[in-house]
Design a protein around this motif. Structure first.
Motif, short mmCIF file in Angstrom:
data_model
loop_
_atom_site.label_atom_id
_atom_site.label_comp_id
_atom_site.label_asym_id
_atom_site.label_seq_id
_atom_site.Cartn_x
_atom_site.Cartn_y
_atom_site.Cartn_z
N LEU A 120 -4.79 -74.97 -72.95
CA LEU A 120 -5.07 -75.11 -71.52
C LEU A 120 -6.31 -75.95 -71.27
CD1 LEU A 120 -4.27 -71.44 -70.46
CD2 LEU A 120 -2.87 -73.47 -70.03
N PHE A 121 -7.32 -75.79 -72.11
CA PHE A 121 -8.53 -76.60 -71.97
C PHE A 121 -8.28 -78.04 -72.40
CE2 PHE A 121 -10.90 -73.00 -70.76
CZ PHE A 121 -12.15 -73.45 -70.34
N ASN B 68 -15.81 -69.02 -72.53
CA ASN B 68 -14.59 -68.92 -71.75
C ASN B 68 -14.01 -67.50 -71.85
OD1 ASN B 68 -12.29 -69.69 -70.28
ND2 ASN B 68 -11.18 -70.08 -72.16
N CYS B 69 -14.76 -66.54 -71.37
CA CYS B 69 -14.28 -65.16 -71.31
C CYS B 69 -15.05 -64.44 -70.22
CB CYS B 69 -14.45 -64.44 -72.65
SG CYS B 69 -13.90 -62.71 -72.59
N PHE C 22 -7.86 -67.59 -59.92
CA PHE C 22 -7.48 -66.92 -61.16
C PHE C 22 -8.71 -66.86 -62.05
CE2 PHE C 22 -2.82 -68.57 -60.81
CZ PHE C 22 -2.58 -67.65 -59.79
N ALA C 23 -9.24 -65.68 -62.26
CA ALA C 23 -10.53 -65.53 -62.92
C ALA C 23 -10.48 -65.84 -64.42
CB ALA C 23 -11.08 -64.12 -62.71
N GLN C 24 -9.30 -65.75 -65.01
CA GLN C 24 -9.18 -65.93 -66.46
C GLN C 24 -8.33 -67.17 -66.78
OE1 GLN C 24 -8.48 -61.34 -66.03
NE2 GLN C 24 -7.57 -62.13 -67.92
N THR C 25 -8.72 -67.88 -67.82
CA THR C 25 -7.99 -69.09 -68.21
C THR C 25 -6.55 -68.79 -68.55
OG1 THR C 25 -9.96 -70.25 -68.97
CG2 THR C 25 -7.89 -70.90 -69.97
N SER C 26 -6.28 -67.65 -69.17
CA SER C 26 -4.91 -67.30 -69.56
C SER C 26 -3.96 -67.27 -68.37
CB SER C 26 -4.89 -65.94 -70.26
OG SER C 26 -5.35 -64.92 -69.40
N MET C 27 -4.49 -67.17 -67.16
CA MET C 27 -3.69 -67.07 -65.95
C MET C 27 -3.31 -68.44 -65.40
SD MET C 27 -6.16 -64.20 -64.15
CE MET C 27 -5.14 -63.87 -62.72
N THR D 162 -8.35 -72.45 -60.89
CA THR D 162 -8.30 -71.93 -62.27
C THR D 162 -9.50 -72.47 -63.05
OG1 THR D 162 -6.92 -73.75 -63.05
CG2 THR D 162 -5.78 -71.80 -62.18
N PRO D 163 -9.91 -71.78 -64.11
CA PRO D 163 -11.15 -72.15 -64.81
C PRO D 163 -11.18 -73.48 -65.56
CG PRO D 163 -10.58 -69.86 -65.22
CD PRO D 163 -9.40 -70.48 -64.57
#
Length: 218
Positions: free
Chosen positions: A15-16, A73-74, A181-186, A201-202
């Motif tokens: 994602l990054f 990133n957490c 969306f607070a988390q990258t996984s989202m 998104t992050p």
């Protein structure tokens, strides 16, 4: 320019990398380190403890060598970054990925709904966004997407993203001006949201903040 990213899930690397390609940053090299054990320890403890925060700081300090900036990133581990760490890391910036996200989300005011999927991030995310909103006219609410994290841990990516997208659509229907969306996984769920607006998104926002911080530190 080298940005070192500390993740707690392998899936966030892609994602990054995708966000970096889309932004077309010039001469940007991303290095990724994954420490899923840190988040697992926080989940087992019911949240971030002093010991886990100290361990996270040790990892971040070790990553600053040969880096122009370090990005955590957490959202659960985010509070590990404090003034003492910043002083030790100088002149290499060490940033929370969700800090830039919070600033962007509240800058226009309005009703901001922040979605999370893991319970251990509720308190740090609520505190972070409240601090950011204190300087604006934004009204912030943080919500947990029930059942989503269980699907993520079961490798049910489609189910995970579907629940998040549904929660985002519901937030817009209930009057949200901005959904985060607070988390990258989202992040992948943003493509499934049917409303006119796209949730924040992050990845792209965090990378832009890291690049800017690295340039200012030169």
């Amino acid at each position: 320019m080298r940005i070192v990213c500390l993740h707690t899930a392998d899936s966030n690397i892609a994602l990054f990398e995708a966000a970096a390609r889309a932004a077309e940053f010039e001469v940007l090299e991303l290095t990724h380190v994954v420490r899923a054990d840190l988040l697992a320890a926080a989940e087992q403890a019911g949240g971030l403890t002093d010991a886990i925060a100290a361990q996270t700081r040790e990892v971040l300090l070790a990553l600053k060598d040969n880096a122009d900036a370090v990005l955590l990133n957490c959202s659960t581990l985010g509070p590990s970054i404090d003034d003492a760490l910043a002083a030790q890391a100088a002149p290499v910036p060490v940033l929370r990925a969700d800090a830039a996200l919070a600033q962007r989300a509240v800058e226009g005011g309005g009703k901001v709904v922040v979605l999370c999927t893991v319970s251990t991030t509720l308190i740090p995310t609520t505190n972070l966004f409240a601090q950011a909103a204190a300087r604006t006219a934004a009204e912030v609410g943080v919500q947990l997407v029930s059942g989503a994290w269980k699907r993520f841990k079961a490798d049910d990516t489609a189910g995970y993203l579907s629940l998040i997208a549904a929660a985002a659509d519901a937030a817009y229907e209930n009057g949200a001006d901005v959904v985060v969306f607070a988390q990258t996984s989202m992040a992948g769920a943003a493509l499934l949201v049917t409303g006119a607006a796209r949730p924040l998104t992050p990845p792209a926002i965090a990378l832009a903040a890291a690049v800017q911080a690295a340039r200012l530190a030169v």
